[in-house]
Design an enzyme around this catalytic site. Sequence first.
Site, PDB file in Angstrom:
ATOM      1  CG  ASP A   1      -2.219   0.851   0.844  1.00  0.00           C
ATOM      2  OD1 ASP A   1      -2.155   1.648  -0.114  1.00  0.00           O
ATOM      3  OD2 ASP A   1      -3.236   0.745   1.543  1.00  0.00           O
TER       4      ASP A   1
HETATM    5  C1  BGC Z   1      -5.048   3.261  -0.071  1.00  0.00           C
HETATM    6  C2  BGC Z   1      -5.199   2.227  -1.146  1.00  0.00           C
HETATM    7  C3  BGC Z   1      -5.072   2.873  -2.505  1.00  0.00           C
HETATM    8  C4  BGC Z   1      -3.730   3.576  -2.581  1.00  0.00           C
HETATM    9  C5  BGC Z   1      -3.434   4.210  -3.920  1.00  0.00           C
HETATM   10  C6  BGC Z   1      -3.802   4.107  -0.258  1.00  0.00           C
HETATM   11  O1  BGC Z   1      -3.765   5.187   0.631  1.00  0.00           O
HETATM   12  O2  BGC Z   1      -5.021   2.611   1.189  1.00  0.00           O
HETATM   13  O3  BGC Z   1      -6.428   1.564  -1.014  1.00  0.00           O
HETATM   14  O4  BGC Z   1      -5.214   1.928  -3.521  1.00  0.00           O
HETATM   15  O5  BGC Z   1      -3.691   4.572  -1.582  1.00  0.00           O
HETATM   16  O6  BGC Z   1      -4.188   5.327  -4.144  1.00  0.00           O
END
Ligand code: BGC
Length: 752
Positions: free
Chosen positions: A291
């Site tokens: 993530d």
């Molecule tokens: C979120 C993810 C997301 C990623 C990219 C993160 O802060 O937890 O779910 O896909 O950002 O935008």
Amino acid sequence: MAKHDMHGNKSRALAAFFAALILTTNASAQDRQIEQKVDALLKQMTLEEKVGQLHQLSGRDLTGPANNRNTNILAEIRKGKIGSMLNVRGVAETREVQAAALQSRLKIPLLFSLDVIHGYKTIFPIPLAEAASWDLPAIEQSAQVAAKEAAASGIHWTFAPMVDISRDPRWGRVMEGAGEDTYLGSQIARARVLGFQGKKLGGTDAVMATAKHFAAYGAAIAGRDYNAVDMSEHQLWEIYLPPFKAAVDAGVATFMNSFNTLNGIPATGSAYLQRDILKGVWKYQGFIVSDWASIAEMVKHGYAADISDAAQKAINAGSDMDMEGFAYSSSLVQLVKSGKVKTALLDDAVRRILYKKFELGLFDDPYRFSDAKREQDALNDPSHRLIARDVARKSLVLLKNDKQTLPLNKAVKSIAVIGPLANARRDLEGGWIVKSDAAQVVSLLDGIRSHVAKDTEVIFSPGCDVACTTTDGFAAAMAAADKADTVLLVLGESWDMSGEAKSRTDLGLPGLQTQLFEAVRLKGKPVTVVIMAGRPLVFNTVADQATAVLYTWFAGSEGGNAIADVLFGDYNPSGKLPMTFPRSVGQIPISYDTYETGRPVQDVKNVVYKSAYIDTPNTPRYAFGHGLSYTDFSYSNLSFSHKNMQPGSTVTVSFDLRNTGKRDGEEVVQLYLRDPVASIVRPVKQLKGFHKIKLVAGEQKRVSFTIDQAMLSFYDSKLTWIAEPGKFIIMLGSASDDIRLSGELQLLDKQK
Ligand code: BGC
């Protein structure tokens, strides 16, 4: 399923990794061809180029006016130091950025990824809303349309579906998931993966999906986003992992790990989750992306000493791609050179990523997803709005309907449309939007105006804004209610009150919204309250005193039309809650599949020492699976094909479902099961099946479910998946608290 060790350790994880390397799979001829191509390419790659494939960066407007950041990123891409970009989108931009990758030494194309969560241009209801439809084909179709629009705009890969189970509506990200239930969540995970990915990876109307966030992110302590998670192995396996397994079984191309620690170990650095379970027990062949910066964040967690340590821990644990963490890009070359990270581990991660690039056909044509004509057509296809309207109306949940207030008569003389969300557009889109235009959203006021008769007077008065900090607009709202025959009051959250980092401790209607309701109600007209929100809210006054309540979540681009379809009876509501609605925040975490205690509240009514609160009943405000219709359904004539079940065999349970009302409608028939005595205590009921069935007024159908051994099985105290012989109670009903039929079944010990 085999037994699982409770604790993964590094050496065992690595041993499993090397064993997996020599495992010969039943690869098809095409798989083998891709493998050969990957191997050939890998041989040509320098260490730096390999690490580049593992580096994912975010970039917007990279091809706009030059600035330091975009000049640097494009330069890095030309050097082969970036494997994937997120947030680059649209045909023009993806083409230009891909062109930079093709100037690199080995011309390895980039993967373009994006959060296409509930639509790209056409915005669908938020995922929690769609889950309330319990309509798997509709959910699959919604993902399919989102994929089609995104894929035509140069996107290869969406970071969806989020398959995190959550029993805590304080957590703002419940809006992105399918709710509290493992079975429903697993079915929806599968539908969404199939919808996004289409029949086979590589179609230009589909994108790679991501099962996220692995794992247990939805159980953040106290519902505070990114918080630690501490849970038993049993709960992890039984409640939180199955939707991820369902995604694997559906062929999901990628996984994303999660921000949280699980029992003290950041999921991003967890070899147990990633190597032992996902790539080991489940034999997962896709790749895992971290993530956002979650590798680097292991330093802040106190799990890694510095960014290099974090990189070493993450790659050893099985995280293949580093999203915006700069841990791999800054440290991995050195870690491999010094022997701290084995080349074979690095190669495995690179191989998994290159494999997907080949599977998508990007080496044959790196621009195949970026087609201006297709983008133009897909983003202007009028059928997408119709599909959005259809799934939106299926997602709405009728919570209350006293005196058959709904559906409203279209020829009503006058209707007051009151409330801060009555004319909202942006809020209906919910949290994750990409290329939508809020001006194109149908507000509820628009929807009402286009549904009522020509001479119906529609009187609009917002009363206050969503924060509702002043009563200044209340007098006008009351005057509107006074003038009208019936009142629609539209209350709830704004779009940005739920979603990532949007945890709340107070789940009431914001500000003075409840007072607005009370003021309007004083006028004595029937008040139908429409609630828009990204999560279950607590609204007892409204629930007690409104004449009707329709829960509409954030219903998307066509939300206003869909809600009006239900309010005026063009569509008979069929949604059922995918999450329990508590009476009080103090009851959270809350779910229907609770355990009995030694002091069950119903057994000891006049006794003090029972498992209860002294200020609130144990029961929720609205139970999981609850949702009303404009018609009624009766359940009768339950029969079992046999009452004794041989191990490994199946039993068919059937009953008659009848539409006893005057309108056509759909019922979500729910099958729950209880194992009343077991080697570890089992929940009072667990959903094990459902059918959504359409019946015209007066029609009757025989409905059947097949019970197999898997439905009777659970993880015992040694985490062995077993069905224990003995009695099982089968319950059929319209909601988890509205069981209409039940019967017993015996699982026999051995073949008799
Ligand atoms: C979120 C993810 C997301 C990623 C990219 C993160 O802060 O937890 O779910 O896909 O950002 O935008």
